[in-house]
Design a protein around this motif. Structure first.
Motif, PDB file in Angstrom:
ATOM      1  N   ILE A  80      68.484   8.702  37.388  1.00 17.07           N
ATOM      2  CA  ILE A  80      69.693   8.708  38.218  1.00 17.07           C
ATOM      3  C   ILE A  80      69.659   7.597  39.247  1.00 17.07           C
ATOM      4  N   GLY A  81      68.502   7.472  39.933  1.00 15.73           N
ATOM      5  CA  GLY A  81      68.374   6.482  40.990  1.00 15.73           C
ATOM      6  C   GLY A  81      68.002   7.144  42.302  1.00 15.73           C
ATOM      7  N   LYS A  82      67.676   6.355  43.293  1.00 10.99           N
ATOM      8  CA  LYS A  82      67.302   6.865  44.605  1.00 10.99           C
ATOM      9  C   LYS A  82      68.477   7.590  45.253  1.00 10.99           C
ATOM     10  N   HIS A  83      68.163   8.706  45.925  1.00 12.38           N
ATOM     11  CA  HIS A  83      69.203   9.480  46.589  1.00 12.38           C
ATOM     12  C   HIS A  83      68.644  10.088  47.870  1.00 12.38           C
ATOM     13  N   LEU A  84      69.472  10.878  48.557  1.00 14.00           N
ATOM     14  CA  LEU A  84      69.087  11.410  49.861  1.00 14.00           C
ATOM     15  C   LEU A  84      67.821  12.261  49.827  1.00 14.00           C
ATOM     16  N   LEU A  85      67.610  12.984  48.724  1.00 11.37           N
ATOM     17  CA  LEU A  85      66.451  13.872  48.641  1.00 11.37           C
ATOM     18  C   LEU A  85      65.168  13.135  48.265  1.00 11.37           C
ATOM     19  N   ALA A  86      65.256  11.827  48.041  1.00 17.81           N
ATOM     20  CA  ALA A  86      64.078  11.075  47.611  1.00 17.81           C
ATOM     21  C   ALA A  86      63.891   9.802  48.436  1.00 17.81           C
ATOM     22  N   THR A  87      64.368   9.819  49.672  1.00 20.61           N
ATOM     23  CA  THR A  87      64.235   8.645  50.538  1.00 20.61           C
ATOM     24  C   THR A  87      63.818   9.075  51.943  1.00 20.61           C
ATOM     25  N   ASP A  88      63.254   8.130  52.676  1.00 25.13           N
ATOM     26  CA  ASP A  88      62.839   8.324  54.066  1.00 25.13           C
ATOM     27  C   ASP A  88      63.565   7.305  54.940  1.00 25.13           C
ATOM     28  N   PRO A  89      63.546   7.511  56.260  1.00 21.31           N
ATOM     29  CA  PRO A  89      64.090   6.478  57.144  1.00 21.31           C
ATOM     30  C   PRO A  89      63.328   5.166  56.957  1.00 21.31           C
ATOM     31  N   PRO A  90      63.995   4.026  57.069  1.00 20.45           N
ATOM     32  CA  PRO A  90      65.403   3.853  57.462  1.00 20.45           C
ATOM     33  C   PRO A  90      66.403   3.958  56.298  1.00 20.45           C
ATOM     34  N   GLN A  91      65.894   3.988  55.040  1.00 15.54           N
ATOM     35  CA  GLN A  91      66.809   4.049  53.900  1.00 15.54           C
ATOM     36  C   GLN A  91      67.632   5.338  53.923  1.00 15.54           C
ATOM     37  N   HIS A  92      66.971   6.461  54.209  1.00 18.71           N
ATOM     38  CA  HIS A  92      67.678   7.736  54.256  1.00 18.71           C
ATOM     39  C   HIS A  92      68.737   7.723  55.352  1.00 18.71           C
ATOM     40  N   THR A 182      69.274  12.308  31.490  1.00 17.27           N
ATOM     41  CA  THR A 182      69.773  11.116  30.807  1.00 17.27           C
ATOM     42  C   THR A 182      71.283  11.185  30.633  1.00 17.27           C
ATOM     43  N   ALA A 183      71.772  12.338  30.178  1.00 19.79           N
ATOM     44  CA  ALA A 183      73.210  12.515  29.985  1.00 19.79           C
ATOM     45  C   ALA A 183      73.959  12.465  31.311  1.00 19.79           C
ATOM     46  N   LEU A 184      73.371  13.060  32.359  1.00 20.24           N
ATOM     47  CA  LEU A 184      74.014  13.023  33.672  1.00 20.24           C
ATOM     48  C   LEU A 184      74.110  11.600  34.202  1.00 20.24           C
ATOM     49  N   ALA A 185      73.044  10.829  34.032  1.00 22.61           N
ATOM     50  CA  ALA A 185      73.047   9.442  34.502  1.00 22.61           C
ATOM     51  C   ALA A 185      74.149   8.643  33.806  1.00 22.61           C
ATOM     52  N   ASP A 186      74.263   8.816  32.490  1.00 25.00           N
ATOM     53  CA  ASP A 186      75.297   8.100  31.740  1.00 25.00           C
ATOM     54  C   ASP A 186      76.690   8.538  32.184  1.00 25.00           C
ATOM     55  N   TYR A 187      76.850   9.835  32.334  1.00 29.42           N
ATOM     56  CA  TYR A 187      78.171  10.345  32.713  1.00 29.42           C
ATOM     57  C   TYR A 187      78.585   9.848  34.098  1.00 29.42           C
ATOM     58  N   LEU A 188      77.673   9.912  35.064  1.00 27.11           N
ATOM     59  CA  LEU A 188      78.011   9.493  36.422  1.00 27.11           C
ATOM     60  C   LEU A 188      78.321   7.996  36.491  1.00 27.11           C
ATOM     61  N   ALA A 189      77.598   7.203  35.703  1.00 23.63           N
ATOM     62  CA  ALA A 189      77.887   5.764  35.659  1.00 23.63           C
ATOM     63  C   ALA A 189      79.303   5.521  35.140  1.00 23.63           C
ATOM     64  N   GLU A 190      79.690   6.254  34.098  1.00 24.41           N
ATOM     65  CA  GLU A 190      81.046   6.115  33.550  1.00 24.41           C
ATOM     66  C   GLU A 190      82.098   6.578  34.553  1.00 24.41           C
ATOM     67  N   LEU A 191      81.822   7.676  35.230  1.00 20.39           N
ATOM     68  CA  LEU A 191      82.773   8.212  36.203  1.00 20.39           C
ATOM     69  C   LEU A 191      83.002   7.232  37.349  1.00 20.39           C
ATOM     70  N   ILE A 192      81.920   6.641  37.850  1.00 17.89           N
ATOM     71  CA  ILE A 192      82.039   5.681  38.952  1.00 17.89           C
ATOM     72  C   ILE A 192      82.827   4.457  38.505  1.00 17.89           C
ATOM     73  N   VAL A 221      75.996   0.515  43.292  1.00 15.06           N
ATOM     74  CA  VAL A 221      76.354   1.375  42.155  1.00 15.06           C
ATOM     75  C   VAL A 221      75.276   2.434  41.929  1.00 15.06           C
ATOM     76  N   GLY A 222      74.013   2.014  41.997  1.00 13.21           N
ATOM     77  CA  GLY A 222      72.916   2.972  41.822  1.00 13.21           C
ATOM     78  C   GLY A 222      72.902   4.024  42.911  1.00 13.21           C
ATOM     79  N   GLU A 223      73.172   3.605  44.134  1.00  9.91           N
ATOM     80  CA  GLU A 223      73.210   4.556  45.248  1.00  9.91           C
ATOM     81  C   GLU A 223      74.393   5.507  45.127  1.00  9.91           C
ATOM     82  N   LEU A 224      75.514   5.002  44.648  1.00  8.09           N
ATOM     83  CA  LEU A 224      76.672   5.864  44.416  1.00  8.09           C
ATOM     84  C   LEU A 224      76.366   6.922  43.361  1.00  8.09           C
ATOM     85  N   ARG A 225      75.679   6.507  42.314  1.00  9.37           N
ATOM     86  CA  ARG A 225      75.310   7.452  41.262  1.00  9.37           C
ATOM     87  C   ARG A 225      74.375   8.525  41.813  1.00  9.37           C
TER      88      ARG A 225
END
Length: 394
Positions: A80-92, A182-192, A221-225
């Motif tokens: 999926i990519g980096k997201h809020l639950l997998a980052t620390d400050p300052p990125q979070h 895998t399916a979620l990653a593909d779907y979210l990329a298409e949706l965005i 795009v990766g962060e949006l996903r």
């Protein structure tokens, strides 16, 4: 170092984890444990089961969420990519700041009429039947409809998303988790991409595409996903179990149900007690020691995984008197069902709003609501806490 093999508790670990956590807590607030996994495998981690220790650990900057610091990556990050639950400050800090520009308190409050309308429509369909699986009839479709409309997920895609979401969070067979991500990653990329081509449409995902900070910073795009993934999963799965666990708790405690029916001003407190007594998330997602540290005098080595028990902490008798007693008049403030610190659940206000509306509407329109047989089995794994089925009649 003593390691407690939780596999020794068998099915009790899934059906009644409170008993297991109470036994651990009697020996101390922090333990090295071995979690049983499918096919005879296991995973070792530190487990925090005391309330004060868990609250402090949730806010400890020495416990990192970014697995890149440890050389270990979870499936959701890989696919999926980096997201809020997998980052620390300052990125979070940056990511959360950008999303809160669009996901505001006013926006959540403005959803109340639509949530009520959706709840009423689902009850209109359910109540004439006289009996139903409450999860299928209300607890699942309500939050998936709300979060999908909020983000702009087409109605035709929602059944597929629900299936993928369930497999990603509580996989039913070996390999299904990878396939779901895998399916979620593909779907979210298409949706965005669809949202980008369609232009502004007023939904949250479209707004996030165009949200810009004062310095011109925007989500990639990766962060949006990753953001869409967290909002969809967290905004759906947790609320399903909040509603399901809440109805189950009330129906198995008729005195509390009667008190709530007699005085609906107790509803807000009832929702908080449901969250404390049988919250939708059993354990917070993994953290890792970014440096040598101690939790309640226990030395944690750099890189060691740490799991913080939200369910365990909220049944700690040192924080809540008679913690195993379900009492809607209890002062449940301070519970950790939605976490604590910088990773406190972004969707907590929305989950509470949906929970209040669903419970009030159901109890008002189904005065003879009762269990219609045994609930389904409790979900597997260490993350979500809820049952697979909840048969009711009225």
């Amino acid at each position: 170092m003593q390691v407690t093999d939780l596999g020794q508790y068998g099915e009790t670990l899934r059906t009644d984890p409170h008993t297991v956590y109470a036994r651990l807590r009697a020996r101390g607030p922090v333990h090295r444990v071995r979690w049983p996994l499918p096919e005879g495998q296991y995973h070792e981690t530190w487990l925090v089961v005391g309330y004060e220790e868990a609250r402090a650990a949730l806010a400890d900057p020495g416990l990192a969420k970014d697995t890149a610091k440890t050389g270990f990556t979870f499936l959701d990050e890989e696919l999926i990519g980096k997201h809020l639950l997998a980052t620390d400050p300052p990125q979070h800090t940056r990511l959360r700041s950008l999303v809160t520009r669009a996901f505001t308190a006013r926006r959540v409050a403005g959803l109340e009429p639509r949530i009520q309308e959706t709840t009423d429509r689902m009850l209109d369909e359910m109540l004439p039947r006289g009996r139903a699986d409450l999860l299928d009839a209300l607890a699942y479709p309500l939050p998936i409809t709300v979060i999908s409309e909020l983000l702009g997920v087409p109605e035709l895609d929602r059944a597929r998303f629900r299936k993928l979401s369930d497999e990603a969070v509580t996989s039913s067979r070996p390999g299904s988790e990878h396939d779901a991500f895998t399916a979620l990653a593909d779907y979210l990329a298409e949706l965005i991409e669809d949202k980008r081509c369609a232009g502004p449409s007023g939904d949250l995902l479209s707004d996030l595409l165009r949200t810009t900070a004062e310095d011109g910073d925007r989500l990639s795009v990766g962060e949006l996903r990753g953001m869409a993934f967290v909002l969809l999963i967290a905004g759906h799965e947790t609320t399903v179990n909040l509603i399901g666990n809440g109805v189950l708790a009330l129906l198995t405690h008729p005195d509390q149900l009667a008190a709530l029916r007699a005085d609906m001003t107790l509803l807000d407190g009832a929702v908080e007690e449901i969250l404390r007594w049988e919250g939708p998330v059993e354990n917070a997602t993994y953290r890792y020691a970014a440096e040598p540290l101690e939790i309640a005098g226990t030395a944690i080595a750099p890189g060691d995984p740490v799991m913080i028990g939200l369910t365990a902490a909220d049944r700690d008798g040192a924080r809540y008197a008679e913690p195993d007693r379900f009492d809607i008049r209890r002062d449940s403030r301070g519970h950790l069902a939605f976490g604590h610190g910088i990773h406190y659940c972004l969707g907590a206000p929305l989950a509470r709003l949906e929970g209040r509306i669903a419970l009030r509407s159901l109890l008002e329109r189904a005065p003879d609501l009762a269990l219609d047989g045994q609930p389904g089995e409790w979900l597997p794994g260490t993350l979500m806490r809820g049952v697979r089925r909840l048969p009711v009649r009225w």
